[in-house]
Design a protein around this motif. Structure first.
Motif, PDB file in Angstrom:
ATOM      1  N   LEU A 104      17.881 -24.408 -87.522  1.00  0.00           N
ATOM      2  CA  LEU A 104      18.406 -25.657 -87.560  1.00  0.00           C
ATOM      3  C   LEU A 104      19.331 -26.090 -86.150  1.00  0.00           C
ATOM      4  CD1 LEU A 104      19.727 -26.154 -91.207  1.00  0.00           C
ATOM      5  CD2 LEU A 104      17.939 -27.179 -90.149  1.00  0.00           C
ATOM      6  N   LEU A 105      19.983 -24.896 -85.687  1.00  0.00           N
ATOM      7  CA  LEU A 105      20.819 -24.986 -84.424  1.00  0.00           C
ATOM      8  C   LEU A 105      19.946 -25.211 -83.336  1.00  0.00           C
ATOM      9  CD1 LEU A 105      23.700 -22.456 -85.159  1.00  0.00           C
ATOM     10  CD2 LEU A 105      23.762 -25.134 -84.969  1.00  0.00           C
ATOM     11  N   GLU A 106      18.778 -24.326 -83.171  1.00  0.00           N
ATOM     12  CA  GLU A 106      17.968 -24.156 -82.114  1.00  0.00           C
ATOM     13  C   GLU A 106      17.153 -25.493 -82.235  1.00  0.00           C
ATOM     14  OE1 GLU A 106      15.472 -20.726 -82.433  1.00  0.00           O
ATOM     15  OE2 GLU A 106      17.328 -19.564 -81.474  1.00  0.00           O
ATOM     16  N   ASN A 107      17.068 -26.343 -83.122  1.00  0.00           N
ATOM     17  CA  ASN A 107      16.155 -27.399 -83.194  1.00  0.00           C
ATOM     18  C   ASN A 107      16.863 -28.706 -83.234  1.00  0.00           C
ATOM     19  OD1 ASN A 107      13.122 -26.951 -83.087  1.00  0.00           O
ATOM     20  ND2 ASN A 107      14.078 -25.418 -84.492  1.00  0.00           N
ATOM     21  N   ARG A 108      18.191 -28.639 -83.300  1.00  0.00           N
ATOM     22  CA  ARG A 108      19.060 -29.793 -83.533  1.00  0.00           C
ATOM     23  C   ARG A 108      18.867 -31.192 -82.780  1.00  0.00           C
ATOM     24  NH1 ARG A 108      25.746 -29.386 -83.653  1.00  0.00           N
ATOM     25  NH2 ARG A 108      26.125 -31.445 -84.538  1.00  0.00           N
ATOM     26  N   SER A 109      18.638 -30.955 -81.446  1.00  0.00           N
ATOM     27  CA  SER A 109      18.488 -31.953 -80.857  1.00  0.00           C
ATOM     28  C   SER A 109      16.796 -32.653 -80.905  1.00  0.00           C
ATOM     29  CB  SER A 109      18.652 -31.980 -79.268  1.00  0.00           C
ATOM     30  OG  SER A 109      17.944 -30.925 -78.708  1.00  0.00           O
ATOM     31  N   HIS A 110      16.030 -31.476 -81.187  1.00  0.00           N
ATOM     32  CA  HIS A 110      14.702 -32.014 -81.659  1.00  0.00           C
ATOM     33  C   HIS A 110      14.579 -32.591 -82.802  1.00  0.00           C
ATOM     34  CE1 HIS A 110      10.332 -31.558 -81.832  1.00  0.00           C
ATOM     35  NE2 HIS A 110      10.454 -30.864 -82.857  1.00  0.00           N
ATOM     36  N   PHE A 111      15.142 -32.345 -83.579  1.00  0.00           N
ATOM     37  CA  PHE A 111      15.083 -33.103 -85.075  1.00  0.00           C
ATOM     38  C   PHE A 111      15.850 -34.400 -85.155  1.00  0.00           C
ATOM     39  CE2 PHE A 111      14.353 -28.631 -87.208  1.00  0.00           C
ATOM     40  CZ  PHE A 111      13.039 -28.817 -86.937  1.00  0.00           C
ATOM     41  N   ALA A 112      16.870 -34.417 -84.345  1.00  0.00           N
ATOM     42  CA  ALA A 112      18.002 -35.484 -84.428  1.00  0.00           C
ATOM     43  C   ALA A 112      17.309 -37.015 -84.459  1.00  0.00           C
ATOM     44  CB  ALA A 112      18.978 -35.604 -83.400  1.00  0.00           C
TER      45      ALA A 112
ATOM     46  N   ILE B  16      12.526 -18.326 -89.017  1.00  0.00           N
ATOM     47  CA  ILE B  16      11.865 -19.487 -89.489  1.00  0.00           C
ATOM     48  C   ILE B  16      11.457 -20.513 -88.358  1.00  0.00           C
ATOM     49  CG2 ILE B  16      12.427 -21.622 -90.816  1.00  0.00           C
ATOM     50  CD1 ILE B  16      14.352 -19.968 -92.504  1.00  0.00           C
ATOM     51  N   ILE B  17      10.093 -21.046 -88.788  1.00  0.00           N
ATOM     52  CA  ILE B  17       9.668 -21.914 -87.604  1.00  0.00           C
ATOM     53  C   ILE B  17       9.169 -23.139 -88.183  1.00  0.00           C
ATOM     54  CG2 ILE B  17       8.587 -19.981 -86.115  1.00  0.00           C
ATOM     55  CD1 ILE B  17       5.754 -20.716 -87.287  1.00  0.00           C
ATOM     56  N   GLY B  18       9.572 -23.256 -89.701  1.00  0.00           N
ATOM     57  CA  GLY B  18       9.107 -24.669 -90.110  1.00  0.00           C
ATOM     58  C   GLY B  18       9.704 -24.750 -91.584  1.00  0.00           C
ATOM     59  N   SER B  19       9.800 -25.906 -92.125  1.00  0.00           N
ATOM     60  CA  SER B  19      10.171 -26.064 -93.293  1.00  0.00           C
ATOM     61  C   SER B  19       9.269 -27.122 -94.049  1.00  0.00           C
ATOM     62  CB  SER B  19      11.831 -26.589 -93.385  1.00  0.00           C
ATOM     63  OG  SER B  19      11.912 -28.109 -92.771  1.00  0.00           O
ATOM     64  N   ILE B  20       9.143 -26.780 -95.245  1.00  0.00           N
ATOM     65  CA  ILE B  20       8.393 -28.072 -96.118  1.00  0.00           C
ATOM     66  C   ILE B  20       9.181 -28.246 -97.442  1.00  0.00           C
ATOM     67  CG2 ILE B  20       6.140 -28.164 -97.394  1.00  0.00           C
ATOM     68  CD1 ILE B  20       4.822 -26.120 -95.393  1.00  0.00           C
ATOM     69  N   ASN B  21       9.395 -29.302 -97.772  1.00  0.00           N
ATOM     70  CA  ASN B  21       9.883 -29.647 -98.908  1.00  0.00           C
ATOM     71  C   ASN B  21       9.251 -30.806 -99.852  1.00  0.00           C
ATOM     72  OD1 ASN B  21      12.326 -28.214 -97.864  1.00  0.00           O
ATOM     73  ND2 ASN B  21      12.755 -30.094 -96.594  1.00  0.00           N
ATOM     74  N   PHE B  22       9.166 -30.155-101.172  1.00  0.00           N
ATOM     75  CA  PHE B  22       8.552 -31.452-102.003  1.00  0.00           C
ATOM     76  C   PHE B  22       9.647 -31.607-103.052  1.00  0.00           C
ATOM     77  CE2 PHE B  22       4.934 -28.768-100.759  1.00  0.00           C
ATOM     78  CZ  PHE B  22       3.858 -29.560-100.386  1.00  0.00           C
ATOM     79  N   THR B  23      10.062 -32.944-102.927  1.00  0.00           N
ATOM     80  CA  THR B  23      11.274 -33.406-103.624  1.00  0.00           C
ATOM     81  C   THR B  23      10.833 -34.605-104.584  1.00  0.00           C
ATOM     82  OG1 THR B  23      11.829 -35.169-101.678  1.00  0.00           O
ATOM     83  CG2 THR B  23      12.938 -32.622-101.694  1.00  0.00           C
TER      84      THR B  23
ATOM     85  N   ALA C  73       4.307 -37.322-109.575  1.00  0.00           N
ATOM     86  CA  ALA C  73       4.380 -37.620-108.156  1.00  0.00           C
ATOM     87  C   ALA C  73       5.466 -36.909-107.586  1.00  0.00           C
ATOM     88  CB  ALA C  73       4.402 -39.031-107.729  1.00  0.00           C
ATOM     89  N   CYS C  74       5.592 -36.642-106.306  1.00  0.00           N
ATOM     90  CA  CYS C  74       6.571 -36.074-105.489  1.00  0.00           C
ATOM     91  C   CYS C  74       6.680 -36.715-104.123  1.00  0.00           C
ATOM     92  CB  CYS C  74       6.549 -34.655-105.494  1.00  0.00           C
ATOM     93  SG  CYS C  74       5.319 -33.980-104.538  1.00  0.00           S
ATOM     94  N   TYR C  75       7.558 -36.332-103.275  1.00  0.00           N
ATOM     95  CA  TYR C  75       7.721 -36.778-102.005  1.00  0.00           C
ATOM     96  C   TYR C  75       7.565 -35.489-101.002  1.00  0.00           C
ATOM     97  CZ  TYR C  75       9.063 -41.535-102.761  1.00  0.00           C
ATOM     98  OH  TYR C  75       8.839 -42.816-103.232  1.00  0.00           O
ATOM     99  N   LEU C  76       7.014 -35.637 -99.897  1.00  0.00           N
ATOM    100  CA  LEU C  76       6.820 -34.426 -98.985  1.00  0.00           C
ATOM    101  C   LEU C  76       7.690 -34.773 -97.587  1.00  0.00           C
ATOM    102  CD1 LEU C  76       5.518 -31.947 -97.780  1.00  0.00           C
ATOM    103  CD2 LEU C  76       3.503 -33.340 -97.057  1.00  0.00           C
ATOM    104  N   GLY C  77       8.333 -33.485 -97.182  1.00  0.00           N
ATOM    105  CA  GLY C  77       9.102 -33.697 -95.837  1.00  0.00           C
ATOM    106  C   GLY C  77       8.830 -32.430 -95.220  1.00  0.00           C
ATOM    107  N   PHE C  78       8.602 -32.663 -93.736  1.00  0.00           N
ATOM    108  CA  PHE C  78       8.475 -31.199 -93.121  1.00  0.00           C
ATOM    109  C   PHE C  78       8.994 -31.124 -91.767  1.00  0.00           C
ATOM    110  CE2 PHE C  78       4.890 -34.115 -92.840  1.00  0.00           C
ATOM    111  CZ  PHE C  78       4.581 -34.191 -91.710  1.00  0.00           C
ATOM    112  N   SER C  79       9.352 -30.103 -91.047  1.00  0.00           N
ATOM    113  CA  SER C  79       9.926 -30.023 -89.915  1.00  0.00           C
ATOM    114  C   SER C  79       9.211 -28.830 -89.347  1.00  0.00           C
ATOM    115  CB  SER C  79      11.453 -30.102 -89.776  1.00  0.00           C
ATOM    116  OG  SER C  79      11.802 -29.115 -90.650  1.00  0.00           O
ATOM    117  N   LEU C  80       8.982 -28.771 -87.903  1.00  0.00           N
ATOM    118  CA  LEU C  80       8.348 -27.671 -87.249  1.00  0.00           C
ATOM    119  C   LEU C  80       9.332 -27.278 -85.882  1.00  0.00           C
ATOM    120  CD1 LEU C  80       6.083 -25.542 -87.258  1.00  0.00           C
ATOM    121  CD2 LEU C  80       4.974 -27.248 -85.841  1.00  0.00           C
ATOM    122  N   ASP C  81       9.643 -26.101 -85.761  1.00  0.00           N
ATOM    123  CA  ASP C  81      10.188 -25.632 -84.343  1.00  0.00           C
ATOM    124  C   ASP C  81       9.629 -26.298 -83.289  1.00  0.00           C
ATOM    125  OD1 ASP C  81      11.886 -23.851 -83.218  1.00  0.00           O
ATOM    126  OD2 ASP C  81      10.089 -23.330 -82.258  1.00  0.00           O
ATOM    127  N   ARG C  82      10.122 -26.675 -82.243  1.00  0.00           N
ATOM    128  CA  ARG C  82       9.675 -27.533 -81.211  1.00  0.00           C
ATOM    129  C   ARG C  82       8.437 -26.484 -80.609  1.00  0.00           C
ATOM    130  NH1 ARG C  82      14.257 -29.157 -77.126  1.00  0.00           N
ATOM    131  NH2 ARG C  82      14.361 -26.928 -76.989  1.00  0.00           N
TER     132      ARG C  82
END
Length: 182
Positions: free
Chosen positions: A26-34, A79-86, A95-104
């Motif tokens: 999260l810290l390494e990708n803070r500005s990338h994810f913002a 960790i290089i990525g997160s995948i969330n089914f919520t 049904a569910c929702y999908l969210g995801f993020s990947l290291d820059r």
């Protein structure tokens, strides 16, 4: 706890023992994810806050409300990525929702597609969902392309849908309809 592997990644249930690695991600990708996330206060990035969110997500996981995962490259611990089914909904909706993020630094290599493809199969088999919904900002071409290659279809456009980076922003609404399990 490792849930499964793909050709190049290991996918894990997000548990408290991964809090340090998640904090680094999260810290390494803070500005990338913002530009794609709600405004994050400093407390969001503290180890204590991260651990509390993981524990809360585990309680929801045990109650069959969500599944939060992270992934690494095989043979590595970062960790290089997160995948969330919520927002799991059962009954007639399934049904569910999908969210995801990947290291820059990991973008453009097909890693998210690879991890998502197997994650969708896992969720389908484990929970029997019929529909997975995923929304993105209109200018997020990477997410749009990834979802499209996974079979998601654009179903609509929501004006002023979520408050992202401090501003109410429009979103493209997508879904993947899965075949009924036999």
């Amino acid at each position: 706890m490792k849930l499964f592997s793909t050709e190049r990644t290991n996918v894990y249930l997000l548990t408290p023992d991964l809090a340090d690695s998640l904090q680094l991600f999260l810290l390494e990708n803070r500005s990338h994810f913002a530009p794609y996330e709600p405004l994050r206060h400093e407390d969001y990035f503290t180890l204590n806050s991260i651990t509390q969110r993981i524990e809360s997500a585990l309680n929801d996981y045990e109650a069959r409300k969500c599944l939060q995962m992270v992934f690494t490259l095989k043979g590595e611990n970062n960790i290089i990525g997160s995948i969330n089914f919520t927002n799991f909904i059962f009954g007639v909706f399934q049904a569910c929702y999908l969210g995801f993020s990947l290291d820059r630094a990991s973008q453009g290599k097909g890693l998210m597609h690879e991890a998502l493809s197997k994650s969708i199969d896992y969720v389908h088999k484990t929970y029997g969902f019929h529909r997975i919904m995923a929304n993105h900002l209109p200018d997020n071409a990477r997410s749009s392309k990834t979802l499209g290659t996974l079979g998601f279809v654009k179903e609509g456009y929501a004006h002023s849908y979520l408050k992202i980076n401090g501003v109410w922003q429009d979103h493209v609404l997508n879904s993947l309809v899965l075949p009924e399990e036999a």
